[in-house]
Scaffold this active site. Structure first.
Site, mmCIF file in Angstrom:
data_model
loop_
_atom_site.group_PDB
_atom_site.id
_atom_site.type_symbol
_atom_site.label_atom_id
_atom_site.label_comp_id
_atom_site.label_asym_id
_atom_site.label_seq_id
_atom_site.Cartn_x
_atom_site.Cartn_y
_atom_site.Cartn_z
ATOM 1 N N ARG A 104 -8.495 -1.846 6.699
ATOM 2 C CA ARG A 104 -8.943 -0.909 5.381
ATOM 3 C C ARG A 104 -10.568 -1.380 5.006
ATOM 4 N NH1 ARG A 104 -5.391 0.897 7.259
ATOM 5 N NH2 ARG A 104 -3.577 1.715 6.480
ATOM 6 N N SER B 122 -2.754 5.774 -1.376
ATOM 7 C CA SER B 122 -2.465 4.301 -1.831
ATOM 8 C C SER B 122 -3.783 3.982 -2.860
ATOM 9 C CB SER B 122 -2.288 3.562 -0.646
ATOM 10 O OG SER B 122 -1.373 4.079 0.362
ATOM 11 N N GLU C 52 -7.617 -0.298 -2.930
ATOM 12 C CA GLU C 52 -8.306 0.311 -1.904
ATOM 13 C C GLU C 52 -9.309 1.376 -2.125
ATOM 14 O OE1 GLU C 52 -6.358 3.010 1.798
ATOM 15 O OE2 GLU C 52 -5.171 1.517 1.041
#
Length: 348
Positions: A162, A232, A328
Site C-alpha cells: 500500500r 479499509s 491507509e
C-alpha cells in the site's frame, strides 16, 4: 473541462459535507497544467484526485481540486505479453472489465477496487493475493509547472505494501499521467489467497475469478452511497517473527500470513477483538461485516469525527496488542495532505 459547484459531498466516498475554493473535472493534460499553474501563482494549494475514494477531508479545502478524467487505453502485443499503456483518468474497475472482454487476463483479482488508474499506482492497490506492482512496467508523470514528463520504471516506483514513491513528500509535485502494464499471454490463475484456494477444485477461468471476487467485495464492503466509507481505513500490520510468535501463543486464532521474514496480521481481526462493532461515536462506527471499514453511518458526521474515531481504534488496539496500526486513507486538511502516521503517533 467542466466546472461544478464548490461542494465535495458527492465527490468523496465518505459523503462528507465539505467545500473547496475551486473544483474542476479535466479531460486533457494541457488543461491540468494551465489550472495548476494559474492557481499556484495565486498561492492556492492544488490537489489532484481520482474519485475521492481513499481520502478523508477534515474540513473545507482552501485551494484547487482537480478530478482527473484523462482517458485512453492503448494495446500492443508481443509473442509472450500484452502491453497496455493506460491514461491515469481511466476507472480502474472498468479497465479490469475491459481487459477481460479483450481476452487479456491477469487483473481479475483486482476487480471492483474503487478509484482511477493514477491513484491505484500511488496506493499500490492490492487484493486477494495480487497487487498492481506485479503488472506495472512503468509510470509516466508530469511536473505541472515545468511541464516536463518523466518515466519511472517499476523499480524506481519503490512499491511496497500500500505504498509507492509517489506518496512521499519529494514526489508529490508530480501528477501521474499514464501507466504501462504488461500481462502474460500464458494465463495462470492466482489462487494463493486463502479464500480462493477452494476454487482449485473447479474448472476455473479468469471470468469466474472476477465474478467470485466481485460477489465477495459486494457482500463485505458497503456501497458508499448508502454508508459513507473509504474501504479499509488501516493497513494490515507486519510485525517481527519474534513478536508475532509471542502473540500467537496468547491469541492462537489470529489470522496471519508469513511475508519476507515478518508476520502480517489481520487489522480487522485486531479491531474486532476490541468490540468496536458496539461502539457509535457521533454517527461513526465500524461496519458489522468488516471491522476494518469505518462508516459515516448516517452520512452526517464530520471528518474530524471520523478521524477521532480512528484514533480511538488506534489507541485501543495499540494498548491491547502493542501493535500500532498505520492508516491507509489519505488525510486532507485545509491546505493539503497531512501525514497520517505522524498525526496518529502524536495522539497516543
Amino acid at each position: 473541462m467542466s466546472y461544478i459547484n464548490n461542494s465535495l459531498k458527492i465527490l468523496n466516498t465518505f459523503n462528507l459535507k465539505v467545500n473547496v475554493y475551486k473544483v474542476f473535472i479535466i479531460k486533457n493534460l494541457q488543461k491540468l497544467c494551465q489550472l495548476w499553474e494559474k492557481y499556484e501563482k495565486k498561492c492556492y494549494p492544488c490537489l489532484v484526485l481520482g474519485e475521492g475514494s481513499n481520502v478523508l477531508f477534515l474540513n473545507n479545502f482552501y485551494g484547487l481540486i482537480i478530478f482527473n478524467r484523462i482517458k485512453g487505453i492503448y494495446i500492443r502485443e508481443s509473442k509472450k505479453y500484452w502491453d497496455l499503456h493506460v491514461n491515469s483518468g481511466e476507472n480502474w474497475h472498468k479497465l479490469v472489465k475491459f481487459t477481460l472482454k479483450s481476452k487479456i487476463y491477469g487483473l481479475e483479482n483486482l476487480a471492483l477496487i474503487p478509484g482511477r488508474v493514477g491513484s491505484a499506482l500511488i496506493q499500490n492497490i492490492g487484493a486477494y493475493g495480487s497487487s498492481i506492482e506485479n503488472f506495472c512496467k512503468y509510470v509516466d508523470v508530469i511536473d505541472p509547472i515545468s511541464k516536463k514528463i518523466k518515466r519511472f520504471n517499476n523499480k524506481d516506483c519503490q512499491f511496497k505494501y500500500r505504498d509507492s514513491i509517489f506518496k512521499h513528500k519529494n514526489y508529490k509535485k508530480y501528477v501521474i499521467i499514464s501507466v504501462g502494464l504488461f500481462l502474460s499471454k500464458k494465463w495462470v490463475p492466482n489462487l494463493k489467497y486463502f479464500s480462493l484456494k477452494h476454487l482449485e477444485n473447479y474448472q476455473i477461468t479468469p471470468q469466474k475469478i472476477f465474478n467470485y471476487i466481485c460477489n465477495i467485495r459486494k457482500k463485505r464492503i458497503p456501497h458508499p452511497k448508502i454508508y459513507g466509507n473509504a474501504g479499509s481505513f488501516f493497513k494490515n500490520p507486519c510485525i517481527s517473527l519474534k513478536q508475532g510468535f509471542k502473540l500467537l501463543q496468547i491469541f492462537p486464532n489470529i489470522p496471519y500470513t508469513l511475508q519476507n521474514n515478518c508476520i502480517q496480521l489481520s487489522a480487522g481481526w485486531l479491531i474486532n477483538q476490541c468490540n468496536f462493532k458496539k461502539y457509535l461515536y457521533k454517527g461513526v462506527t465500524v461496519y458489522s461485516k468488516q471491522s476494518l471499514i469505518i462508516l459515516n453511518k448516517f452520512n452526517n458526521s464530520l471528518g474530524i469525527d471520523i478521524l477521532n474515531f480512528a484514533i480511538k481504534i488506534y489507541n485501543t488496539v495499540g494498548n491491547k496488542f502493542d501493535i500500532w496500526l498505520e492508516p491507509e486513507v489519505r488525510i486532507i486538511g485545509n491546505y493539503g495532505e497531512i501525514n497520517p502516521l505522524i498525526y496518529f503517533k502524536n495522539k497516543k
